[in-house]
Design a protein around this motif. Structure first.
Motif, mmCIF file in Angstrom:
data_model
loop_
_atom_site.group_PDB
_atom_site.id
_atom_site.type_symbol
_atom_site.label_atom_id
_atom_site.label_comp_id
_atom_site.label_asym_id
_atom_site.label_seq_id
_atom_site.Cartn_x
_atom_site.Cartn_y
_atom_site.Cartn_z
ATOM 1 N N THR A 3 59.992 24.099 -65.061
ATOM 2 C CA THR A 3 61.322 23.541 -64.462
ATOM 3 C C THR A 3 62.457 22.668 -64.898
ATOM 4 O OG1 THR A 3 61.218 23.222 -61.829
ATOM 5 C CG2 THR A 3 60.668 25.568 -63.014
ATOM 6 N N ARG A 124 69.411 24.223 -53.478
ATOM 7 C CA ARG A 124 67.899 24.781 -54.752
ATOM 8 C C ARG A 124 68.289 25.854 -55.442
ATOM 9 N NH1 ARG A 124 64.400 21.082 -55.992
ATOM 10 N NH2 ARG A 124 64.768 18.878 -54.391
ATOM 11 N N VAL A 127 65.002 28.934 -55.576
ATOM 12 C CA VAL A 127 63.581 28.490 -54.435
ATOM 13 C C VAL A 127 61.804 29.599 -54.447
ATOM 14 C CG1 VAL A 127 64.476 27.229 -52.562
ATOM 15 C CG2 VAL A 127 64.095 29.605 -52.550
ATOM 16 N N GLY A 128 61.900 31.226 -54.964
ATOM 17 C CA GLY A 128 60.714 31.645 -54.686
ATOM 18 C C GLY A 128 59.808 31.127 -56.217
ATOM 19 N N VAL A 129 61.119 31.256 -56.974
ATOM 20 C CA VAL A 129 59.973 30.608 -58.296
ATOM 21 C C VAL A 129 59.971 29.483 -58.732
ATOM 22 C CG1 VAL A 129 60.227 32.131 -60.433
ATOM 23 C CG2 VAL A 129 60.775 33.409 -59.160
ATOM 24 N N MET A 130 61.155 28.996 -59.337
ATOM 25 C CA MET A 130 61.416 27.812 -60.395
ATOM 26 C C MET A 130 61.886 26.362 -58.752
ATOM 27 S SD MET A 130 64.190 29.197 -62.532
ATOM 28 C CE MET A 130 65.222 29.819 -61.351
ATOM 29 N N GLY A 131 62.881 26.231 -57.745
ATOM 30 C CA GLY A 131 62.770 25.956 -57.098
ATOM 31 C C GLY A 131 63.655 24.038 -57.344
ATOM 32 N N ALA A 132 63.933 24.315 -58.799
ATOM 33 C CA ALA A 132 65.391 23.476 -59.744
ATOM 34 C C ALA A 132 66.557 22.856 -58.664
ATOM 35 C CB ALA A 132 64.985 23.437 -61.031
ATOM 36 N N ARG B 26 58.447 25.153 -49.811
ATOM 37 C CA ARG B 26 58.126 26.136 -51.076
ATOM 38 C C ARG B 26 57.238 25.651 -52.000
ATOM 39 N NH1 ARG B 26 59.873 31.346 -51.211
ATOM 40 N NH2 ARG B 26 61.851 32.344 -50.463
ATOM 41 N N ALA B 28 57.107 26.111 -55.368
ATOM 42 C CA ALA B 28 57.903 25.933 -56.444
ATOM 43 C C ALA B 28 58.858 24.387 -56.515
ATOM 44 C CB ALA B 28 58.763 27.468 -56.828
ATOM 45 N N VAL B 29 58.996 24.064 -55.755
ATOM 46 C CA VAL B 29 60.469 23.253 -54.707
ATOM 47 C C VAL B 29 59.118 22.354 -54.423
ATOM 48 C CG1 VAL B 29 61.707 22.068 -53.059
ATOM 49 C CG2 VAL B 29 62.134 24.776 -53.780
ATOM 50 N N CYS B 32 58.280 20.801 -57.894
ATOM 51 C CA CYS B 32 59.432 20.585 -58.991
ATOM 52 C C CYS B 32 59.864 19.073 -58.792
ATOM 53 C CB CYS B 32 60.936 21.381 -58.161
ATOM 54 S SG CYS B 32 61.981 20.969 -59.465
#
Lengths: 206, 206
Positions: A3, A124, A127-132, B26, B28-29, B32
């Motif tokens: 991500t 953010r 947050v569940g999938v990417m978190g960027a 999280r 994913a976070v 990241c």
């Protein structure tokens, strides 16, 4: 999944008193709508709770049709979303502000100097999938800053239409749930209402 | 990728005049942040612009260490995010409101009837990757509605801490970029300020 951080920009045209948004076909949104239309028997085995997901599908689509086993397709418009001008942070030699200005030019056709950007905040995303992290900016443009058509970069597969939302219709637009949009649009319109509207002495019909 | 629609709930405790959020680790976070810390030579081949991404990594982490080839790990706190109470819509026999109430109970420990929920709006979440629809609700609770500890369902891998944010600190919290949070938190606090704060005759220090 790899991500990237991202930037988004609320653009306000001070000549026409309109917000400049982008209207974009999103494959992920389209696929989501397509899943929603699938008849129950075409449902693949999902991990959780997927078994009865298609109860929203109109009944007449499930019976007596020759195409009963072929999932029905929603119209392309089902994948269209109204969004802030935005882009991913994938150029390490550029600042967030510089990337934001590039997106404003590429997607919406306005040339603005970095100094005109105002940082709204960051948060953010997904947050569940990417978190960027996404950083949101505000910029005022005028018709004089318009140097191109915008529309994104077709060679990168972008299918973007520039859309104007008049200031006096903004909050009605924001809360009209029949218009598919991102939370960024709603949040930034509300931010404008609280922080900028007094400057323009204009009601944003909240 | 299979995606689900979701619900989120802004919870306001009228006894303590606090918002009830969840603080969640999280993955994913965290990943990241971990990517962000990677030294350049540990960078995997990414599809776009990944090659110079690690320029943020402190230089001292890249030299003279025995662990030079082992990516450094950020602390677990780097993966923690403040969020609205939320959940995915994976039970087709329940309404959005019923699922929202279940999440309020499971994650935050408050038992509230469906009728107390107020719909704020809905929008597309994560249009680039997921494209599902999220519906946001507001609900007022009191200490009397507290029937449990909350904390989510450990058996489902949830690691949730219930957090209170006093109303008078809410907008400072919302715009403090050092506190990792979702846009939903910022947007809903702002929505409360515009729509509910007058009722409580309280300044939310916007």
């Amino acid at each position: 999944m790899r991500t990237h951080d991202s930037v988004s920009v609320l653009i306000f045209n001070t000549t026409s008193h309109c917000f400049i948004l982008v209207k974009q076909f999103r494959p992920a949104v389209y696929m989501c709508e397509w899943e929603r239309m699938k008849p129950a028997h075409a449902e693949p085995e999902g991990e959780q709770g997927g078994e009865g997901r298609a109860t929203d599908a109109p009944e007449e689509e499930q019976e007596g049709s020759e195409e009963a086993n072929r999932p029905h397709q929603p119209p392309a418009s089902a994948g269209v979303t109204y969004e802030l001008c935005a882009g991913i942070v994938d150029k390490p030699h550029l600042s967030l502000e510089e990337i934001a200005c590039q997106e404003v030019l590429e997607e919406c056709g306005y040339e603005v100097p970095v100094a005109k950007l105002r940082r709204i905040t960051s948060f953010r995303s997904g947050v569940g999938v990417m978190g960027a992290k996404q950083t949101m900016f505000y910029v005022e443009v005028s018709d004089e800053n318009r140097v191109g058509e915008g529309g994104g970069q077709p060679q990168e597969g972008e299918l973007i239409e520039v859309v104007k939302v008049p200031l006096h219709e903004a909050m009605t637009f924001a809360y009209d749930e029949s218009i598919p949009k991102t939370m960024g649009v709603i949040f930034s319109f509300m931010w404008f209402h609280s922080n900028m509207a007094p400057k323009y002495k204009i009601s944003t019909n909240v």
